[in-house]
Design a protein around this motif. Structure first.
Motif, short mmCIF file in Angstrom:
data_model
loop_
_atom_site.label_atom_id
_atom_site.label_comp_id
_atom_site.label_asym_id
_atom_site.label_seq_id
_atom_site.Cartn_x
_atom_site.Cartn_y
_atom_site.Cartn_z
N ASN A 1 39.60 44.16 50.99
CA ASN A 1 40.72 44.11 49.67
C ASN A 1 40.73 43.07 49.09
OD1 ASN A 1 42.05 46.59 50.38
ND2 ASN A 1 42.30 45.83 52.50
N THR B 1 42.11 39.60 47.09
CA THR B 1 43.30 38.61 47.09
C THR B 1 44.09 39.03 45.95
OG1 THR B 1 41.81 37.19 48.04
CG2 THR B 1 43.79 36.56 47.16
N THR C 1 46.29 38.57 42.74
CA THR C 1 46.12 37.77 41.79
C THR C 1 47.14 37.00 41.10
OG1 THR C 1 44.35 38.71 40.91
CG2 THR C 1 45.36 37.32 39.48
N ARG C 2 47.43 35.56 41.34
CA ARG C 2 48.89 34.98 40.98
C ARG C 2 49.23 35.32 39.40
NH1 ARG C 2 51.50 29.89 42.60
NH2 ARG C 2 52.06 28.69 40.70
N SER D 1 50.87 39.81 48.34
CA SER D 1 50.47 38.71 49.16
C SER D 1 50.99 38.72 50.76
CB SER D 1 51.19 37.25 48.68
OG SER D 1 50.72 37.13 47.29
N TYR E 1 48.51 41.47 52.00
CA TYR E 1 47.34 41.09 52.32
C TYR E 1 47.23 40.08 53.62
CZ TYR E 1 42.89 38.78 51.32
OH TYR E 1 41.56 38.19 51.48
N ARG E 2 48.17 39.28 53.65
CA ARG E 2 48.30 38.52 55.00
C ARG E 2 48.12 39.42 56.01
NH1 ARG E 2 52.36 37.02 58.31
NH2 ARG E 2 52.16 35.36 59.40
N GLN F 1 44.92 40.94 57.09
CA GLN F 1 43.81 39.88 57.73
C GLN F 1 44.03 39.77 59.17
OE1 GLN F 1 41.58 39.61 55.76
NE2 GLN F 1 42.69 40.85 54.12
N TYR G 1 40.37 33.90 59.67
CA TYR G 1 41.08 34.18 58.45
C TYR G 1 41.60 32.86 57.87
CZ TYR G 1 44.70 35.36 55.25
OH TYR G 1 45.55 35.41 54.25
N GLU H 1 41.05 30.42 54.64
CA GLU H 1 42.36 29.96 53.85
C GLU H 1 42.50 28.49 53.56
OE1 GLU H 1 46.21 32.18 53.72
OE2 GLU H 1 46.62 30.30 54.84
N GLN I 1 39.98 26.66 51.18
CA GLN I 1 40.15 26.82 49.85
C GLN I 1 41.22 25.85 49.24
OE1 GLN I 1 38.31 29.22 48.09
NE2 GLN I 1 37.14 29.27 50.04
#
Length: 208
Positions: free
Chosen positions: A2, A4, A6-7, A125, A128-129, A132, A144, A148, A151
């Protein structure tokens, strides 16, 4: 996998432009916890400078780390739950706005679409977390969070060790994290500095 979430930078900036002047400037030192109510009244925070973290009140698990600019507290004003704690991780500057004043301005300037964008980002968010790490084995969870951590800007990576970063966010035991990291280092999948600060990742395997 999936995508991530988008902010929503444009929506965040529109909200900050309108709401920031309505609040009181607050300077928070590192590790300072921020409250959702002042004198019994809910508040919203315009996050202007620094790094904040969001943790679950129930168990202290850190669920998100956020760099400026951002906005927090809209959901707490509308549906108070007090499930999450906001904390400054570095010296931070915020504008603290009375919740009723903020909602009136949002109505006046027609910013509800922007509010929806921000709240959707927060919800997605978290989802999504969970996708994972929930029902994943120890290695997959560690993988995971290593990805993270990679990044993040170098200045942040050099401030928090791999062990601390993963423990704060998962509750995994020190030994399980260190054993996994040691194995990855042996197989040349990870490079870290003295003190356990992440430098590089190389083709992390999907499973072990």
């Amino acid at each position: 996998m999936n995508p991530t979430p988008t902010r929503p930078e444009t929506s965040i900036n529109r909200l900050l432009t309108v709401l920031t002047p309505l609040g009181r400037t607050v300077e928070a030192v590192a590790r300072k916890k921020l409250v959702w109510h002042i004198n019994g009244r809910p508040v919203i925070y315009a996050h202007l400078k620094g790094e904040l973290s969001v943790s679950r009140v129930s168990d202290g698990i850190l669920v998100a780390t956020v760099l400026e600019p951002h906005i927090f507290g809209i959901a707490e004003v509308m549906q108070p739950l007090k499930a999450y704690q906001l904390r400054a991780e570095t010296q931070s500057v915020l504008s603290r706005i009375d919740g009723d004043v903020a909602l009136k301005a949002i109505e006046e300037y027609g910013l509800w679409r922007d509010v929806a964008e921000v709240l959707s980002f927060h919800t997605n968010s978290m989802a999504y977390r969970d996708m994972q790490i929930v029902n994943r084995n120890t290695y997959q969870i560690i993988r995971y969070y290593l990805m993270e951590l990679e990044q993040l800007p170098e200045e942040i990576r050099m401030r928090v060790s791999i062990l601390s970063y993963i423990q704060e966010r998962t509750g995994l035991s020190r030994s399980s994290i260190l054993n996994t990291i040691s194995s990855l280092k042996k197989d040349k999948h990870i490079v870290f500095a003295r003190g356990g600060y992440l430098l590089e990742l190389h083709n992390l395997p999907d499973a072990r």
